[in-house]
Design a protein around this motif. Structure first.
Motif, PDB file in Angstrom:
ATOM      1  N   GLY A   1     -27.111  -8.926 -24.794  1.00  0.00           N
ATOM      2  CA  GLY A   1     -26.471  -7.817 -25.515  1.00  0.00           C
ATOM      3  C   GLY A   1     -25.523  -7.039 -24.624  1.00  0.00           C
TER       4      GLY A   1
ATOM      5  N   ASP B   1     -39.402  -3.392 -30.129  1.00  0.00           N
ATOM      6  CA  ASP B   1     -38.945  -4.150 -31.300  1.00  0.00           C
ATOM      7  C   ASP B   1     -38.626  -3.226 -32.477  1.00  0.00           C
TER       8      ASP B   1
ATOM      9  N   THR C   1     -32.163   0.555 -25.225  1.00  0.00           N
ATOM     10  CA  THR C   1     -32.363  -0.571 -26.147  1.00  0.00           C
ATOM     11  C   THR C   1     -31.516  -0.386 -27.407  1.00  0.00           C
TER      12      THR C   1
ATOM     13  N   GLU D   1     -28.815 -10.614 -32.295  1.00  0.00           N
ATOM     14  CA  GLU D   1     -29.948 -11.532 -32.417  1.00  0.00           C
ATOM     15  C   GLU D   1     -30.474 -11.873 -31.025  1.00  0.00           C
ATOM     16  N   PRO D   2     -31.791 -12.015 -30.865  1.00  0.00           N
ATOM     17  CA  PRO D   2     -32.322 -12.496 -29.588  1.00  0.00           C
ATOM     18  C   PRO D   2     -32.070 -13.993 -29.431  1.00  0.00           C
TER      19      PRO D   2
ATOM     20  N   ALA E   1     -28.531  -3.266 -27.722  1.00  0.00           N
ATOM     21  CA  ALA E   1     -29.233  -4.443 -28.248  1.00  0.00           C
ATOM     22  C   ALA E   1     -28.257  -5.468 -28.821  1.00  0.00           C
TER      23      ALA E   1
ATOM     24  N   ARG F   1     -38.392  -8.438 -22.163  1.00  0.00           N
ATOM     25  CA  ARG F   1     -37.438  -8.438 -23.267  1.00  0.00           C
ATOM     26  C   ARG F   1     -36.037  -8.840 -22.808  1.00  0.00           C
TER      27      ARG F   1
ATOM     28  N   THR G   1     -34.792 -12.384 -23.487  1.00  0.00           N
ATOM     29  CA  THR G   1     -34.350 -12.762 -24.834  1.00  0.00           C
ATOM     30  C   THR G   1     -33.218 -11.876 -25.364  1.00  0.00           C
ATOM     31  N   HIS G   2     -33.025 -10.698 -24.766  1.00  0.00           N
ATOM     32  CA  HIS G   2     -32.054  -9.735 -25.299  1.00  0.00           C
ATOM     33  C   HIS G   2     -30.985  -9.312 -24.290  1.00  0.00           C
TER      34      HIS G   2
END
Length: 342
Positions: A236, A179, A278, A285-286, A282, A229, A232-233
């Motif tokens: 990207g 994060d 990452t 926004e998640p 990325a 992760r 949620t990500h």
């Protein structure tokens, strides 16, 4: 759904079939087939290996031509030269024929570890798959050759991450560490090498770890956090963000075959790789993680196989290593986000 040694002979057949092909195609894209077939065999899906390979085969290229043999004298100049892939693979073929494979791995791991980022981390991932299958079963000729191909590809694509400022350490969980990674400002341009060159700052995580067993536990935690992760990500960049989990998992898979003295530097290199990926991909926004219900590992892997994309299969394999519901949900997210094979 534990991984197991393939006793059908199918994995060895598939690896022999693949060793006539090169580690890359189109001069820059990785041949994922050896990794994917190992994952299928390890998950009890040997019966699907050749069918999957038939679908993937149009992407394969012939094994590249040799330039000149790698020797002790020219080895430093050949390291990181992708034109020398065939030479490096031949070098490691000789090494694993002459010495126990664990000795070769232990000698070369610290030499190659600083260049783990070359080839978009695929070389170390290929080595991790090769080591898992050697650790699980017989050191057959094709499996030893696969380790040689993986190490040779890594040596040819060896690419250190230069001029990165290490920011103050994150002392919480691996999820906290990820994060804390600041996304690149200009994430829209260029492929992996171009973006990697723009990674200038990464936070330290687990930097104080100096005990091998603690390093192993932190690596397990990192793989779990990066896998979670993705749920949620992952939007990207559906394909590239897989590597934030599969690269450190490849390192984790190699640990049992490595001297314990190499475990701490292995954790540090794996963190840098996961953090860099990452930063490079990325999303802005998640999205919320929405639990899917009670997921069955076998069914999740079956869905990844039916989808067919090589990254989806390899990510599902890592998610099964993690083994919890959120990891399985992340594997289904990869199925949802990715383009099916064929």
């Amino acid at each position: 759904m534990d991984h197991k040694s393939d006793t059908t002979g199918t994995l060895d057949e598939a690896l022999e079939r693949l060793h006539g092909t090169g580690p890359e195609r189109l001069g820059r894209l990785t041949n994922h087939a050896p990794m994917a077939v190992e994952a299928l065999a390890a998950r009890g899906r040997a019966g699907a290996v050749h069918r999957w390979l038939d679908l993937y085969a149009p992407k394969l290229e012939e094994f590249p031509a040799s330039v000149e043999p790698v020797t002790e004298a020219n080895r430093p100049a050949a390291l990181g030269d992708p034109r020398r892939a065939a030479d490096w693979i031949a070098y490691f073929d000789r090494q694993v024929a002459e010495r126990p494979w664990r000795d070769v791995l232990a000698q070369w791991w610290p030499r190659l570890l600083p260049g783990l980022y070359g080839g978009a981390t695929h070389p170390v991932i290929r080595v991790g798959h090769a080591v898992r299958t050697l650790e699980a079963g017989d050191a057959t000729g094709p499996r030893l050759a696969e380790l040689a191909h993986g190490l040779g590809y890594w040596a040819a694509r060896h690419s250190p991450l230069a001029d990165v400022t290490v920011l103050p350490g994150v002392h919480g969980s691996a999820a906290d560490g990820l994060d804390a990674v600041a996304p690149l400002a200009n994430r829209a341009d260029g492929g992996f090498p171009a973006r990697l060159a723009r990674v200038e700052e990464l936070p330290a995580w687990a930097a104080a770890v100096d005990d091998p067993e603690e390093a192993r536990l932190r690596l397990v935690e990192l793989v779990r956090a990066a896998t979670h992760r993705y749920a949620t990500h992952g939007h990207g960049e559906a394909t590239m963000l897989v590597h934030a989990a599969t690269a450190p998992n490849a390192v984790l898979r190699a640990l049992p075959a490595l001297p314990r003295a190499l475990w701490v530097p292995s954790l540090r290199a794996a963190w840098t790789a996961s953090a860099a990926v990452t930063a490079m991909y990325a999303p802005n926004e998640p999205v919320p993680y929405e639990p899917v219900g009670d997921l069955d590992a076998e069914e999740v892997f079956a869905r990844a196989l039916a989808h067919g994309d090589e990254h989806v299969i390899k990510f599902a394999d890592t998610a099964l290593d993690v083994g919890d519901q959120r990891a399985l949900g992340a594997a289904l997210r990869a199925v949802e986000l990715s383009v099916p094979l064929g």
